[in-house]
Design a protein around this motif. Structure first.
Motif, PDB file in Angstrom:
ATOM      1  N   MET A   1       0.827  -1.199   0.000  1.00  0.00           N
ATOM      2  CA  MET A   1       0.000   0.000   0.000  1.00  0.00           C
ATOM      3  C   MET A   1       0.868   1.257   0.000  1.00  0.00           C
ATOM      4  SD  MET A   1      -3.185  -0.853  -0.145  1.00  0.00           S
ATOM      5  CE  MET A   1      -3.977   0.646   0.392  1.00  0.00           C
ATOM      6  N   TRP A   2       1.933   1.248   0.801  1.00  0.00           N
ATOM      7  CA  TRP A   2       2.832   2.405   0.818  1.00  0.00           C
ATOM      8  C   TRP A   2       3.464   2.624  -0.547  1.00  0.00           C
ATOM      9  CZ3 TRP A   2       7.933   2.996  -0.365  1.00  0.00           C
ATOM     10  CH2 TRP A   2       8.544   4.201  -0.003  1.00  0.00           C
ATOM     11  N   PHE A   3       3.905   1.535  -1.180  1.00  0.00           N
ATOM     12  CA  PHE A   3       4.571   1.638  -2.476  1.00  0.00           C
ATOM     13  C   PHE A   3       3.610   2.187  -3.524  1.00  0.00           C
ATOM     14  CE2 PHE A   3       6.393   0.251  -6.466  1.00  0.00           C
ATOM     15  CZ  PHE A   3       7.751   0.375  -6.258  1.00  0.00           C
ATOM     16  N   LYS A   4       2.394   1.663  -3.559  1.00  0.00           N
ATOM     17  CA  LYS A   4       1.411   2.115  -4.543  1.00  0.00           C
ATOM     18  C   LYS A   4       1.043   3.583  -4.319  1.00  0.00           C
ATOM     19  CE  LYS A   4      -1.987  -0.542  -5.685  1.00  0.00           C
ATOM     20  NZ  LYS A   4      -3.177  -1.438  -5.586  1.00  0.00           N
ATOM     21  N   LYS A   5       1.041   4.001  -3.064  1.00  0.00           N
ATOM     22  CA  LYS A   5       0.709   5.388  -2.752  1.00  0.00           C
ATOM     23  C   LYS A   5       1.800   6.340  -3.201  1.00  0.00           C
ATOM     24  CE  LYS A   5      -0.472   8.402   1.154  1.00  0.00           C
ATOM     25  NZ  LYS A   5      -0.684   8.477   2.620  1.00  0.00           N
ATOM     26  N   ASN A   6       3.054   5.923  -3.079  1.00  0.00           N
ATOM     27  CA  ASN A   6       4.179   6.797  -3.383  1.00  0.00           C
ATOM     28  C   ASN A   6       4.661   6.713  -4.820  1.00  0.00           C
ATOM     29  OD1 ASN A   6       5.419   8.173  -0.746  1.00  0.00           O
ATOM     30  ND2 ASN A   6       4.539   6.193  -0.168  1.00  0.00           N
ATOM     31  N   TYR A   7       4.338   5.624  -5.512  1.00  0.00           N
ATOM     32  CA  TYR A   7       4.830   5.440  -6.882  1.00  0.00           C
ATOM     33  C   TYR A   7       3.690   4.974  -7.777  1.00  0.00           C
ATOM     34  CZ  TYR A   7       9.386   5.532  -4.569  1.00  0.00           C
ATOM     35  OH  TYR A   7      10.472   5.885  -3.812  1.00  0.00           O
ATOM     36  N   LYS A   8       3.321   5.818  -8.734  1.00  0.00           N
ATOM     37  CA  LYS A   8       2.286   5.436  -9.694  1.00  0.00           C
ATOM     38  C   LYS A   8       2.798   4.369 -10.653  1.00  0.00           C
ATOM     39  CE  LYS A   8      -0.207   9.831  -9.607  1.00  0.00           C
ATOM     40  NZ  LYS A   8      -0.711  10.981 -10.409  1.00  0.00           N
ATOM     41  N   THR A   9       4.096   4.423 -10.963  1.00  0.00           N
ATOM     42  CA  THR A   9       4.729   3.405 -11.798  1.00  0.00           C
ATOM     43  C   THR A   9       6.018   2.961 -11.117  1.00  0.00           C
ATOM     44  OG1 THR A   9       5.914   5.085 -13.087  1.00  0.00           O
ATOM     45  CG2 THR A   9       3.788   4.337 -13.948  1.00  0.00           C
ATOM     46  N   THR A  10       6.570   1.843 -11.565  1.00  0.00           N
ATOM     47  CA  THR A  10       7.801   1.322 -10.979  1.00  0.00           C
ATOM     48  C   THR A  10       8.930   2.332 -11.176  1.00  0.00           C
ATOM     49  OG1 THR A  10       7.110  -0.933 -11.453  1.00  0.00           O
ATOM     50  CG2 THR A  10       9.443  -0.585 -10.988  1.00  0.00           C
ATOM     51  N   PRO A  11       9.584   2.785 -10.111  1.00  0.00           N
ATOM     52  CA  PRO A  11      10.629   3.801 -10.247  1.00  0.00           C
ATOM     53  C   PRO A  11      11.953   3.184 -10.693  1.00  0.00           C
ATOM     54  CG  PRO A  11      10.400   3.183  -7.953  1.00  0.00           C
ATOM     55  CD  PRO A  11       9.325   2.428  -8.702  1.00  0.00           C
ATOM     56  N   ALA A  12      12.803   4.017 -11.273  1.00  0.00           N
ATOM     57  CA  ALA A  12      14.163   3.585 -11.608  1.00  0.00           C
ATOM     58  C   ALA A  12      14.972   3.416 -10.331  1.00  0.00           C
ATOM     59  CB  ALA A  12      14.831   4.605 -12.531  1.00  0.00           C
ATOM     60  N   THR A  13      15.810   2.373 -10.279  1.00  0.00           N
ATOM     61  CA  THR A  13      16.650   2.106  -9.113  1.00  0.00           C
ATOM     62  C   THR A  13      18.051   1.742  -9.586  1.00  0.00           C
ATOM     63  OG1 THR A  13      16.022  -0.242  -9.079  1.00  0.00           O
ATOM     64  CG2 THR A  13      14.713   1.263  -7.725  1.00  0.00           C
ATOM     65  N   SER A  14      19.014   1.796  -8.671  1.00  0.00           N
ATOM     66  CA  SER A  14      20.374   1.409  -9.014  1.00  0.00           C
ATOM     67  C   SER A  14      21.024   0.724  -7.825  1.00  0.00           C
ATOM     68  CB  SER A  14      21.212   2.618  -9.440  1.00  0.00           C
ATOM     69  OG  SER A  14      21.290   3.567  -8.388  1.00  0.00           O
ATOM     70  N   PHE A  15      22.042  -0.082  -8.136  1.00  0.00           N
ATOM     71  CA  PHE A  15      22.824  -0.784  -7.118  1.00  0.00           C
ATOM     72  C   PHE A  15      24.285  -0.674  -7.515  1.00  0.00           C
ATOM     73  CE2 PHE A  15      24.926  -4.617  -5.477  1.00  0.00           C
ATOM     74  CZ  PHE A  15      24.595  -4.533  -4.142  1.00  0.00           C
ATOM     75  N   VAL A  16      25.116  -0.174  -6.592  1.00  0.00           N
ATOM     76  CA  VAL A  16      26.510   0.134  -6.914  1.00  0.00           C
ATOM     77  C   VAL A  16      27.437  -0.582  -5.947  1.00  0.00           C
ATOM     78  CG1 VAL A  16      28.228   1.981  -7.085  1.00  0.00           C
ATOM     79  CG2 VAL A  16      25.882   2.390  -7.850  1.00  0.00           C
ATOM     80  N   VAL A  17      28.482  -1.219  -6.482  1.00  0.00           N
ATOM     81  CA  VAL A  17      29.558  -1.784  -5.668  1.00  0.00           C
ATOM     82  C   VAL A  17      30.855  -1.113  -6.112  1.00  0.00           C
ATOM     83  CG1 VAL A  17      30.843  -3.838  -4.991  1.00  0.00           C
ATOM     84  CG2 VAL A  17      28.379  -3.988  -5.370  1.00  0.00           C
ATOM     85  N   ASN A  18      31.328  -0.160  -5.320  1.00  0.00           N
ATOM     86  CA  ASN A  18      32.578   0.545  -5.632  1.00  0.00           C
ATOM     87  C   ASN A  18      33.813  -0.207  -5.163  1.00  0.00           C
ATOM     88  OD1 ASN A  18      31.857   2.954  -7.013  1.00  0.00           O
ATOM     89  ND2 ASN A  18      31.011   3.766  -5.118  1.00  0.00           N
ATOM     90  N   LYS A  19      33.642  -1.078  -4.171  1.00  0.00           N
ATOM     91  CA  LYS A  19      34.768  -1.842  -3.638  1.00  0.00           C
ATOM     92  C   LYS A  19      34.312  -3.265  -3.391  1.00  0.00           C
ATOM     93  CE  LYS A  19      38.376  -1.804  -0.050  1.00  0.00           C
ATOM     94  NZ  LYS A  19      38.347  -3.263   0.136  1.00  0.00           N
ATOM     95  N   ASP A  20      34.940  -4.208  -4.065  1.00  0.00           N
ATOM     96  CA  ASP A  20      34.582  -5.611  -3.930  1.00  0.00           C
ATOM     97  C   ASP A  20      35.306  -6.207  -2.720  1.00  0.00           C
ATOM     98  OD1 ASP A  20      33.279  -7.912  -4.541  1.00  0.00           O
ATOM     99  OD2 ASP A  20      34.508  -8.443  -6.250  1.00  0.00           O
ATOM    100  N   LEU A  21      35.192  -7.505  -2.563  1.00  0.00           N
ATOM    101  CA  LEU A  21      35.883  -8.203  -1.485  1.00  0.00           C
ATOM    102  C   LEU A  21      37.389  -7.992  -1.590  1.00  0.00           C
ATOM    103  CD1 LEU A  21      33.898 -11.555  -1.631  1.00  0.00           C
ATOM    104  CD2 LEU A  21      33.581  -9.705   0.001  1.00  0.00           C
TER     105      LEU A  21
END
Length: 224
Positions: A1-21
């Motif tokens: 319900m929170w997601f549907k209220k805040n986003y009419k459509t699926t928003p763009a997202t990103s995931f970043v790894v600047n330093k690996d193991l």
């Protein structure tokens, strides 16, 4: 319900790894929107696009009309680059950043990428080159990805080449200068070059993306 209220459509997202193991020099960025996902991987100074898949709600899952009858279920999206299914352990598929230098093809080599998301729904990557002048700048938004060489002048003949391992079945039906048409699981789709061109140089290269005025702009919305 929170997601549907805040986003009419699926928003763009990103995931970043600047330093690996520890003892690893890998860095990676995932960008996802309702139209596509894209993954960059940096390794040993080089850059490879490891994954591009398009999303389309008209592409059905077989399980919407059929029941699962085995202990394994498969769910697919529409592949443009698949570094998992099109690879072998020592022969990894992907779009690689290259240049023709003194008549010889070489991988572009750079330093650490700088990544920012100051604009909502967008992601910017700046990748400074080491062996050549300039910086590769990548700007992603919901529908398209723009790749530009900044500060390198017009002397560098750079491009992106897609290679795969072995004789995997690929979805590409037509490779034209401004568009690639594909078909996967009976679903037709494609990507367009708003700036730059697609070619088939032959050999092990499936297709090449070359810039125009040092810029490539790819429409990854599949016409939606």
């Amino acid at each position: 319900m929170w997601f549907k209220k805040n986003y009419k459509t699926t928003p763009a997202t990103s995931f970043v790894v600047n330093k690996d193991l520890d003892n690893s020099n890998l860095k990676t960025v995932w960008f996802n929107s309702r139209y596509y996902r894209l993954n960059f991987l940096w390794e040993d100074g080089g850059l490879r696009v490891r994954d591009i898949h398009l999303f389309d709600e008209k592409f059905p899952s077989v399980y919407t009309t059929e029941k699962a009858t085995s202990n394994e279920c498969t769910f697919f999206t529409l592949p443009v680059v698949d570094g998992y299914l099109w690879s072998k352990p020592h022969d990894l598929a992907g779009l690689r950043f290259k240049a023709m230098i003194n008549g010889k093809e070489e991988m572009l080599v750079g330093g650490d990428p700088v990544i920012s998301n100051k604009v909502k729904g967008q992601l910017k990557i700046s990748w400074p080159l080491k062996t050549q002048k300039g910086t590769i700048q990548i700007d992603m938004n919901e529908k398209q990805t723009k790749i530009t060489l900044i500060g390198g002048g017009n002397a560098l003949n750079w491009y992106l080449d897609l290679t795969t391992a072995g004789n995997f079945p690929l979805p590409f039906k037509e490779i034209n200068p401004q568009r690639i048409d594909a078909e996967f699981e009976h679903m037709k789709y494609g990507i367009s070059a708003k700036q730059g061109t697609f070619t088939k140089p032959g050999g092990e290269t499936v297709f090449r993306i070359s810039p125009k005025a040092n810029t490539i702009v790819l429409d990854l919305s599949n016409g939606n």
